[in-house]
Structure formats: C-alpha cells, structure tokens
Design an enzyme around this catalytic site. Structure first.
Site, PDB file in Angstrom:
ATOM      1  N   TYR A 139      -3.248  11.367   6.197  1.00  0.00           N
ATOM      2  CA  TYR A 139      -3.463  10.030   6.743  1.00  0.00           C
ATOM      3  C   TYR A 139      -2.378   9.053   6.283  1.00  0.00           C
ATOM      4  O   TYR A 139      -2.020   9.026   5.106  1.00  0.00           O
ATOM      5  CB  TYR A 139      -4.842   9.479   6.313  1.00  0.00           C
ATOM      6  CG  TYR A 139      -4.898   7.992   6.475  1.00  0.00           C
ATOM      7  CD1 TYR A 139      -5.109   7.443   7.732  1.00  0.00           C
ATOM      8  CD2 TYR A 139      -4.638   7.146   5.407  1.00  0.00           C
ATOM      9  CE1 TYR A 139      -5.082   6.078   7.921  1.00  0.00           C
ATOM     10  CE2 TYR A 139      -4.613   5.774   5.577  1.00  0.00           C
ATOM     11  CZ  TYR A 139      -4.831   5.250   6.845  1.00  0.00           C
ATOM     12  OH  TYR A 139      -4.773   3.889   7.022  1.00  0.00           O
TER      13      TYR A 139
ATOM     14  N   GLU B  68      -4.644  -7.450   4.764  1.00  0.00           N
ATOM     15  CA  GLU B  68      -3.746  -6.382   5.228  1.00  0.00           C
ATOM     16  C   GLU B  68      -2.860  -6.921   6.357  1.00  0.00           C
ATOM     17  O   GLU B  68      -3.324  -7.637   7.239  1.00  0.00           O
ATOM     18  CB  GLU B  68      -4.576  -5.201   5.748  1.00  0.00           C
ATOM     19  CG  GLU B  68      -3.737  -4.007   6.170  1.00  0.00           C
ATOM     20  CD  GLU B  68      -4.595  -2.820   6.612  1.00  0.00           C
ATOM     21  OE1 GLU B  68      -5.807  -3.000   6.848  1.00  0.00           O
ATOM     22  OE2 GLU B  68      -4.042  -1.705   6.715  1.00  0.00           O
TER      23      GLU B  68
ATOM     24  N   GLU C  61      -9.087   2.198  -1.689  1.00  0.00           N
ATOM     25  CA  GLU C  61      -9.874   1.812  -0.514  1.00  0.00           C
ATOM     26  C   GLU C  61     -10.650   3.004   0.021  1.00  0.00           C
ATOM     27  O   GLU C  61     -10.132   4.132   0.033  1.00  0.00           O
ATOM     28  CB  GLU C  61      -8.872   1.299   0.520  1.00  0.00           C
ATOM     29  CG  GLU C  61      -9.476   0.913   1.843  1.00  0.00           C
ATOM     30  CD  GLU C  61      -8.374   0.580   2.847  1.00  0.00           C
ATOM     31  OE1 GLU C  61      -7.251   0.195   2.449  1.00  0.00           O
ATOM     32  OE2 GLU C  61      -8.641   0.725   4.052  1.00  0.00           O
TER      33      GLU C  61
ATOM     34  N   ARG D 224     -13.892  -5.272   3.127  1.00  0.00           N
ATOM     35  CA  ARG D 224     -12.834  -5.115   4.133  1.00  0.00           C
ATOM     36  C   ARG D 224     -13.290  -5.312   5.579  1.00  0.00           C
ATOM     37  O   ARG D 224     -12.578  -4.969   6.519  1.00  0.00           O
ATOM     38  CB  ARG D 224     -12.175  -3.740   3.962  1.00  0.00           C
ATOM     39  CG  ARG D 224     -11.166  -3.801   2.856  1.00  0.00           C
ATOM     40  CD  ARG D 224     -10.381  -2.548   2.684  1.00  0.00           C
ATOM     41  NE  ARG D 224      -9.664  -2.035   3.825  1.00  0.00           N
ATOM     42  CZ  ARG D 224      -8.602  -2.616   4.377  1.00  0.00           C
ATOM     43  NH1 ARG D 224      -8.141  -3.756   3.910  1.00  0.00           N
ATOM     44  NH2 ARG D 224      -7.998  -2.054   5.414  1.00  0.00           N
TER      45      ARG D 224
ATOM     46  N   ASP E  97      -5.113   3.829   0.106  1.00  0.00           N
ATOM     47  CA  ASP E  97      -6.262   4.083   0.984  1.00  0.00           C
ATOM     48  C   ASP E  97      -6.629   5.567   0.927  1.00  0.00           C
ATOM     49  O   ASP E  97      -5.815   6.422   1.270  1.00  0.00           O
ATOM     50  CB  ASP E  97      -5.879   3.691   2.418  1.00  0.00           C
ATOM     51  CG  ASP E  97      -7.076   3.629   3.355  1.00  0.00           C
ATOM     52  OD1 ASP E  97      -8.155   4.142   2.986  1.00  0.00           O
ATOM     53  OD2 ASP E  97      -6.924   3.077   4.466  1.00  0.00           O
TER      54      ASP E  97
ATOM     55  N   GLU F 235     -13.974  -1.479   6.297  1.00  0.00           N
ATOM     56  CA  GLU F 235     -13.322  -1.638   7.607  1.00  0.00           C
ATOM     57  C   GLU F 235     -14.123  -1.004   8.739  1.00  0.00           C
ATOM     58  O   GLU F 235     -13.983  -1.410   9.885  1.00  0.00           O
ATOM     59  CB  GLU F 235     -11.887  -1.098   7.587  1.00  0.00           C
ATOM     60  CG  GLU F 235     -11.782   0.398   7.448  1.00  0.00           C
ATOM     61  CD  GLU F 235     -10.338   0.904   7.415  1.00  0.00           C
ATOM     62  OE1 GLU F 235      -9.505   0.248   6.787  1.00  0.00           O
ATOM     63  OE2 GLU F 235     -10.084   1.951   8.032  1.00  0.00           O
TER      64      GLU F 235
ATOM     65  N   TRP G  14     -11.993  11.802   8.692  1.00  0.00           N
ATOM     66  CA  TRP G  14     -10.553  11.541   8.874  1.00  0.00           C
ATOM     67  C   TRP G  14     -10.130  10.298   8.185  1.00  0.00           C
ATOM     68  O   TRP G  14     -10.603   9.370   7.891  1.00  0.00           O
ATOM     69  CB  TRP G  14     -10.175  11.427  10.361  1.00  0.00           C
ATOM     70  CG  TRP G  14      -8.738  11.016  10.476  1.00  0.00           C
ATOM     71  CD1 TRP G  14      -7.626  11.783  10.198  1.00  0.00           C
ATOM     72  CD2 TRP G  14      -8.248   9.722  10.845  1.00  0.00           C
ATOM     73  NE1 TRP G  14      -6.501  11.052  10.372  1.00  0.00           N
ATOM     74  CE2 TRP G  14      -6.828   9.781  10.757  1.00  0.00           C
ATOM     75  CE3 TRP G  14      -8.856   8.522  11.212  1.00  0.00           C
ATOM     76  CZ2 TRP G  14      -6.018   8.700  11.053  1.00  0.00           C
ATOM     77  CZ3 TRP G  14      -8.066   7.435  11.501  1.00  0.00           C
ATOM     78  CH2 TRP G  14      -6.645   7.520  11.431  1.00  0.00           C
TER      79      TRP G  14
ATOM     80  N   HIS H 164      -9.247   6.722   2.604  1.00  0.00           N
ATOM     81  CA  HIS H 164      -9.717   6.977   3.981  1.00  0.00           C
ATOM     82  C   HIS H 164     -10.935   7.900   4.035  1.00  0.00           C
ATOM     83  O   HIS H 164     -10.964   8.876   4.794  1.00  0.00           O
ATOM     84  CB  HIS H 164      -8.564   7.498   4.851  1.00  0.00           C
ATOM     85  CG  HIS H 164      -8.477   6.816   6.185  1.00  0.00           C
ATOM     86  ND1 HIS H 164      -8.799   7.449   7.356  1.00  0.00           N
ATOM     87  CD2 HIS H 164      -8.112   5.556   6.528  1.00  0.00           C
ATOM     88  CE1 HIS H 164      -8.635   6.602   8.372  1.00  0.00           C
ATOM     89  NE2 HIS H 164      -8.221   5.446   7.890  1.00  0.00           N
TER      90      HIS H 164
ATOM     91  N   ARG I  24       0.851  -1.190   0.000  1.00  0.00           N
ATOM     92  CA  ARG I  24       0.000   0.000   0.000  1.00  0.00           C
ATOM     93  C   ARG I  24       0.887   1.240   0.000  1.00  0.00           C
ATOM     94  O   ARG I  24       1.882   1.278   0.724  1.00  0.00           O
ATOM     95  CB  ARG I  24      -0.875  -0.016   1.259  1.00  0.00           C
ATOM     96  CG  ARG I  24      -1.902   1.067   1.303  1.00  0.00           C
ATOM     97  CD  ARG I  24      -2.657   1.069   2.627  1.00  0.00           C
ATOM     98  NE  ARG I  24      -2.022   1.940   3.592  1.00  0.00           N
ATOM     99  CZ  ARG I  24      -2.633   2.423   4.688  1.00  0.00           C
ATOM    100  NH1 ARG I  24      -3.883   2.102   4.959  1.00  0.00           N
ATOM    101  NH2 ARG I  24      -1.988   3.213   5.520  1.00  0.00           N
TER     102      ARG I  24
END
Ligand code: CS2
Ligand code: MG
Length: 403
Positions: A159, A340, A237, A284, A211, A263, A403, A213, A147
């Site tokens: 991030y 991951e 992601e 995820r 990602d 996630e 975030w 995020h 990643r």
C-alpha cells in the site's frame, strides 16, 4: 431565499469526482463533494434519485435542519454512501451561506484559531533509499510533516507505493480490481528499519507519520507501536481494521506511540468508544465521508473533551472542494492536530479552481466568500466518468486480507 436546483456532476479530471451543485432563487450557487472512491455512482444515485428532489423549495440558510431532515428522514442511518451524500448537501449549503454573508466559511464557524493549517505530505519508495530521496524533496518544498511508506521487500504492491514511472500514487484501476499480496511478518520486521533510516538521515526535527492501512491484528499492532517508540512517530494510522473499536484497548495497553483512526468511519457514533475511552490520539474522519462540516464539527467537539485532536483524511480521492472545506474547519477548531495533503493531479485544476495556499508546511483556505472553490462544469464535461476499483489484498496463501 429558496433552493431552486440541485444536480450531480460526475467527472474524471485525473480521477473520478462526484460534485453536487445547489442553486438558489437569489442566483447564489454552492458546491459539495460526494466522492466515494470506487463506489462513486452509488452516491450519485443516492443524491440524484433520493435527495435532490427533497431540496427544491427548502431554505438554504437552514443547514442543521436540512441535515436532520436528510439523516433522520431516511430512517436508514450512517454508512459511507448515506453520510457522503448528506455531506455534499451540507458543504454546498455552507458554501451558499458564506457567499450570502460575504464571509469565508471559517469565519462562519467562529473564526480562525491559528494562522495556518499544518499539513503532511506523502513520501514513498520502492525501497528505503528512494523513500529517503522523496522525503528530502518534501523538506525542500517546506513540509514540516511527512508520511513514509516503503515497499516491503518481496511485496511490490505494498500500500502507498506508486508504480515508479513518474505517475502519482493512485491505487484505483479500471476494469477489475488489481490484486496485491501481503504478509504481516515481513512487514513487522521491516517497518522499524524504515523509521531508523529516516531518523538517521533527517534527525528528529521533522514529524514522521506512517499508515498501516488496517493490516495488523491488535497484538501485532501493539508490537509495531512498541518497536517504533524510539523513533517518535507523529502517529501510526489504522493499525488494525478501524471498525473494531474495542481492539484499540489492546494496542493502547502496550504502547505510547500515538494512534490515528477514522478515515473509513462515517459518524460520531462510529468513533464514540475510540474517543471517550481515549483509545486514539487523532481522529481521521473527513468532511466528505462523515456528514459534512456540521457533523464533523460535532466529532471534533466530542474529541476536544477527551484530549483527542483532528487529523483529517485528505487523500486525492477527496475533491478540492472537500479539501477546501477541511481547511476551513481545521482553521476554526481549537483541537486541530494535522491535515493530510496529498494534492490533486492535473487536470483537476482545470475543473476546480481553488483559492487555498501552501507555504512553509502550512495551508490556508483563503478569505474568498464561502469555500473559495469555483467548479467549472463545462470543463468537467470534457472528462467523463471512468469505472475504477480499489485493489484487493490477499495473503500469500490466497486468503483475502484487509487492503
Ligand atoms: C489513505 C488513502 O490517505 C490515506 O491515509 O489511507 O489513500 C486511502 O487508501 C484512499 O483514500 C482510499 O480511497
Ligand atoms: Mg489512511
């Protein structure tokens, strides 16, 4: 056999972990992870005050019945706190079952479908050069998938970027949450240049992931997906806030870049539209935050029907118990995609002794009975809980942003 004891241990060996320990009348002990980053004590209380008393006297072999009892019996459904608490019980009972049967959990789940579990590591940098060097280190260590996250120029707190003082990336801070600054316009121009640099130096023989995020609007995410197509990412992601499942229709209509989401989602119902409308390519959801092995395998079975693969969350804030459980499930499902693997910083290894292995880009949970993780409670007592928060993100005008 009956459950005779259930207790919650909150410790901080490198970062906070909440662990459930279940004891049985036969002396077999099972462990489950109940860590919810930044909200640890809410799950600890849910377990201690509301769930542990219900477990005493139950038959540990009846895993699905216990799951239904805790889920339907609470009346109040889903959500990260509830589903993390139930997950801890579920994983601990699978651990017990494996130890009783003298089989690794993946054998109880139908046995291995593959020789190893493809994992991706995290390369990051304060600029593209630093990222590129970290990427090279991952390739030397054997990773086949990496990643990439680089600080957007002008936004040092982007991030995924570690402080650069040799410390591992860990966003949670003590006292009040740190505040980061974000503007999507600069990021959208910058992100394709990161991929271009990585592909130019390392070619196309390695998987590259990224990602976002949760930070873009659907149309911005569509633009990013399209701009990255020529670099063939393995996935992007969480391009938009994950809870808005219908937003992914817009992204999907514009780009062939694979999408990974889930996630922060906690149940099969949270991903139902994403999967059945084929709006994502990788789901995820994790063992710890999605009701344990029993519930996550239903998510994967639904995903299998729609050609969606697994890509479980495996950040360092999921304990080594969660990582072991994830590897057992990854090994046993037909529609595995990738896992991951962020790793855990020391002294986590003094508290959680694991038997999983990493070799040449693949992990294996090992063949020890149960999960193959020994939890050392005495060692855990040396690392007391420390209150910590995830950061808060603001746009340059001060507006709170995802975030
Ligand atoms: C992340 C996580 O691993 C990931 O993909 O999105 O690092 C996430 O920020 C943390 O797990 C939050 O606790
Ligand atoms: Mg993520």
């Amino acid at each position: 056999m009956k459950i005779t004891g259930a207790r919650v241990v909150v410790s901080s060996p490198g970062r906070n972990y909440v662990t459930l320990v279940v004891e049985t009348s036969d002396g077999v002990v099972g462990v489950g992870d109940a860590t919810l980053n930044g909200r640890e004590l809410a799950v600890a209380s849910y377990l201690r005050d509301h769930v542990c008393p219900l477990l005493i006297g139950r038959d540990p072999a009846r895993i699905e019945d216990t799951w239904q009892y805790l889920y339907k019996g609470a009346y109040w459904r889903r959500g990260p706190v509830t589903m993390t608490a139930i997950a801890a019980v579920d994983v601990a009972l699978w651990d017990v079952k494996g130890k009783v049967a003298a089989l690794p959990v993946h054998d109880l789940l139908g046995g291995a479908c593959r020789d190893g579990v493809l994992v991706y590591g995290h390369a990051e940098g304060r600029d593209v050069e630093e990222l590129s060097d970290r990427f090279a280190e991952h390739l030397e260590r054997g990773f086949k998938a990496v990643r990439v996250q680089a600080a957007v120029p002008g936004a040092a707190g982007t991030y995924g970027i570690s402080p650069g003082d040799g410390r591992v990336y860990e966003p949670a801070s003590s006292h009040l949450p740190e505040e980061a600054t974000w503007e999507s316009t600069a990021y959208l121009d910058f992100a394709p240049t990161v991929f271009a640099a990585i592909r130019e130096r390392f070619g196309f023989g390695v998987h590259v992931l990224h990602d976002v995020h949760h930070r873009l609007t659907p149309i911005e995410a569509a633009r990013l997906g399209r701009a990255l197509e020529e670099y063939r990412p393995f996935w992007i992601e969480d391009p938009t806030p994950a809870e808005d499942q219908s937003a992914f229709r817009t992204i999907r209509a514009h780009t062939t870049t694979p999408i990974a989401v889930g996630e922060v989602l906690n149940s099969i119902w949270d991903v139902q539209t994403l999967i059945t409308e084929r709006l994502i390519d990788y789901v995820r959801t994790s063992v710890s935050h999605t009701g344990g092995i029993s519930h996550l395998r239903k998510v994967y079975a639904l995903a299998e029907l729609y050609g969606v693969r697994s890509g479980a969350h495996g950040a360092g804030d999921l304990s080594p118990i969660a990582h072991a459980a994830a590897l057992h499930l990854d090994l046993a499902i037909p529609n595995f995609g990738i896992q991951e693997h962020m790793g855990h910083r020391e002294p986590a290894g003094e508290v959680f002794r694991t038997s999983y292995t990493f070799s040449d880009g693949y992990m294996h949970p090992g063949s020890a009975p149960g999960l193959g993780v020994e939890f050392d409670e005495r060692a855990a007592a040396r690392f007391p809980y420390e209150p910590r928060y995830l950061p808060v993100n603001r746009r340059t005008d001060g507006t709170v942003h995802d975030w």
